[in-house]
Write a protein that holds these residues in place. Structure first.
Motif, PDB file in Angstrom:
ATOM      1  N   GLN A   1     -12.860  54.539  31.772  1.00 55.98           N
ATOM      2  CA  GLN A   1     -11.521  54.037  31.400  1.00 55.98           C
ATOM      3  C   GLN A   1     -10.680  53.159  31.966  1.00 55.98           C
ATOM      4  OE1 GLN A   1     -10.435  55.964  28.151  1.00 55.98           O
ATOM      5  NE2 GLN A   1      -9.135  53.909  28.058  1.00 55.98           N
ATOM      6  N   LEU A   2     -10.939  53.172  33.323  1.00 57.82           N
ATOM      7  CA  LEU A   2     -10.297  52.233  34.353  1.00 57.82           C
ATOM      8  C   LEU A   2     -10.857  50.833  33.936  1.00 57.82           C
ATOM      9  CD1 LEU A   2      -9.966  54.277  37.546  1.00 57.82           C
ATOM     10  CD2 LEU A   2      -8.069  53.329  36.126  1.00 57.82           C
ATOM     11  N   LYS A   3     -12.225  50.712  34.032  1.00 59.32           N
ATOM     12  CA  LYS A   3     -12.879  49.553  33.577  1.00 59.32           C
ATOM     13  C   LYS A   3     -12.457  48.869  32.454  1.00 59.32           C
ATOM     14  CE  LYS A   3     -16.875  50.513  36.383  1.00 59.32           C
ATOM     15  NZ  LYS A   3     -18.247  50.865  36.256  1.00 59.32           N
TER      16      LYS A   3
ATOM     17  N   PHE B   1     -10.489  45.626  31.679  1.00 57.15           N
ATOM     18  CA  PHE B   1     -11.471  44.403  30.652  1.00 57.15           C
ATOM     19  C   PHE B   1     -10.207  43.999  29.564  1.00 57.15           C
ATOM     20  CE2 PHE B   1     -13.431  43.478  26.784  1.00 57.15           C
ATOM     21  CZ  PHE B   1     -14.274  42.418  27.217  1.00 57.15           C
ATOM     22  N   ALA B   2      -9.696  45.006  28.943  1.00 55.07           N
ATOM     23  CA  ALA B   2      -8.553  44.903  27.779  1.00 55.07           C
ATOM     24  C   ALA B   2      -7.263  43.818  28.584  1.00 55.07           C
ATOM     25  CB  ALA B   2      -8.015  46.213  27.578  1.00 55.07           C
TER      26      ALA B   2
ATOM     27  N   GLN C   1      -2.084  40.273  37.060  1.00 56.51           N
ATOM     28  CA  GLN C   1      -3.221  40.995  37.436  1.00 56.51           C
ATOM     29  C   GLN C   1      -3.414  41.540  38.839  1.00 56.51           C
ATOM     30  OE1 GLN C   1      -6.266  37.949  36.149  1.00 56.51           O
ATOM     31  NE2 GLN C   1      -6.953  39.569  34.614  1.00 56.51           N
ATOM     32  N   SER C   2      -2.741  40.706  39.690  1.00 55.76           N
ATOM     33  CA  SER C   2      -2.765  41.121  41.285  1.00 55.76           C
ATOM     34  C   SER C   2      -1.922  42.361  41.317  1.00 55.76           C
ATOM     35  CB  SER C   2      -2.613  39.803  42.019  1.00 55.76           C
ATOM     36  OG  SER C   2      -1.210  39.396  41.709  1.00 55.76           O
ATOM     37  N   ASN C   3      -0.934  42.360  40.397  1.00 52.17           N
ATOM     38  CA  ASN C   3       0.189  43.497  40.566  1.00 52.17           C
ATOM     39  C   ASN C   3      -0.337  44.633  40.287  1.00 52.17           C
ATOM     40  OD1 ASN C   3       2.102  41.877  41.598  1.00 52.17           O
ATOM     41  ND2 ASN C   3       3.116  41.432  39.918  1.00 52.17           N
TER      42      ASN C   3
END
Length: 404
Positions: A50-52, A56-57, A80-82
């Motif tokens: 679910q995390l992956k 991806f989403a 994304q880095s946050n």
């Protein structure tokens, strides 16, 4: 577990580290909102797959925003880095604020909150994104319940402007104030609601579905025509297509839970028509069939000719639906569920109504609203159509909800 009373944060304190519990659509959306606002976010889920999927989403969503020139690559990388994706609850121990967005099951939420409280600091705010469960009951699972409240986002969280803030009976006022300030800083419109079933939106919106279903069951018009008539009022979707979009399993359960929570008040009575759809597995778009048929997620329009209704028939349908919505909003104000401004903001920004219902009532005239409701009550003799005392009182005094 700490035995000291929760140290309530000073209102000037900032919330920088945010933990999100649950990496489904809602949890991931909230994580995106917080990360975009500059918070350091940890998105937790026990399910690594679910995390992956969530990561991806987000990549897909942000790439689309880059393509549309809404953001650039630098901003995409910053967001994304946050976000850090974690699969142990202990990873959330340094959070200033945690928001739970998991299954709508009270006992499951209580269990998670009880464990979470042993891990976070004494001044960490613990919030639930529940749409209908009692915040007070959830808070009661904590040793320090004054740190707990509801922060209810609407789906999709990055796009919907409204967030309902719901203090429990036990919530410290400074916690409510701080969360209102924080969520506003995240670019959202907040509406503070009393901890009652459905809060604002899921309570006030019930007639949009239930009265439309009632009119269909009475044979006033078929589903496609009823949807068309409601869209003509300025609503983006008709009630039946919206129920198909939400999913009847979700929509019916919310209606059923609100009905039970209000001690079976007939105003919130569920529909047997919708129950039969749930029993058949016709859940709407997600199952390929509901009131409409769907192909690849797209609604298939009926191939028969539309009904011919008179202007009076159309007006009767529109007036009945509108006045039932207005009455529910007026009663929410009467019972101090929220202030008038928050009630109207909730409906326009939470479910995209064309106008705030109380402002709409002022426009139509409160005596007109009372007359419509009394006519329905006189005909049906059902408590479902009782007029809100506040609406009747203001009409008799020639007052408005929003005086000029």
């Amino acid at each position: 577990m700490t035995n000291q009373k929760s140290k309530i944060k000073n209102q000037d304190s900032s919330i920088n580290r945010v933990g999100i519990i649950g990496a489904g659509t809602m949890g991931s959306g909230i994580a995106q909102v917080a990360a975009t606002a500059g918070c350091q976010v940890k998105l937790f889920d026990l399910n690594e797959e679910q995390l992956k999927n969530a990561e991806f989403a987000l990549e897909k969503i942000l790439s689309r925003l880059v393509q549309k020139s809404r953001i650039d690559e630098t901003e995409k990388s910053r967001i994304q880095s946050n976000i850090q994706y974690v699969n142990t609850l202990e990873d959330l121990s340094d959070s200033d604020l945690t928001i739970e967005a998991i299954v709508e099951n009270l006992e499951v939420k209580k269990k998670v909150f009880g464990e979470l409280e042993t891990l976070v600091s004494a001044d960490c705010i613990i919030a639930s994104n529940t749409s209908s469960l009692s915040i007070t009951s959830i808070a009661a699972s904590l040793e320090n319940p004054e740190r707990c409240l509801g922060i209810h986002f609407f789906n999709p969280a990055p796009l919907m402007k409204l967030v309902e803030i719901i203090p429990a009976v036990q919530t410290d006022e400074s916690i409510t104030d701080m969360c209102v300030s924080t969520i506003k800083n995240w670019g959202k419109t907040t509406a503070v609601a009393k901890d009652t079933p459905g809060f604002i939106v899921n309570r006030v919106a019930r007639p949009f579905y239930s009265e439309a279903l009632r009119m269909y069951e009475e044979g006033m018009a078929e589903v496609p025509m009823l949807d068309k008539i409601v869209r003509q009022m300025g609503f983006r979707m008709g009630p039946f297509e919206l129920m198909d979009f939400i999913g009847h399993d979700v929509n019916y359960v919310v209606t059923e839970s609100v009905f039970a929570a209000f001690y079976f008040d007939p105003r919130y009575k569920p529909s047997l028509t919708q129950k039969r759809l749930v029993e058949a597995g016709w859940l709407g778009r997600k199952s390929g069939r509901g009131f409409y048929k769907f192909e690849d997620g797209n609604k298939i329009e009926p191939d028969h000719d539309p009904e011919m209704l008179t202007g009076a028939d159309i007006k009767a349908i529109q007036d009945r639906l509108l006045v039932m919505l207005i009455n529910e909003a007026a009663d929410a104000l009467y019972l101090k569920i929220a202030i008038a401004k928050d009630l109207d903001n909730a409906m326009t920004k939470g479910v995209n109504y064309p106008k705030g219902l109380l402002a709409w009532a002022d426009e139509k005239g409160l005596p007109w609203c009372v007359q419509q409701l009394d006519a329905l009550y006189d005909f049906y003799r059902e408590d479902r159509y009782r007029c809100s005392p506040l609406l009747r009182s203001k009409a008799s005094k020639k007052e408005k909800f929003f005086p000029v």
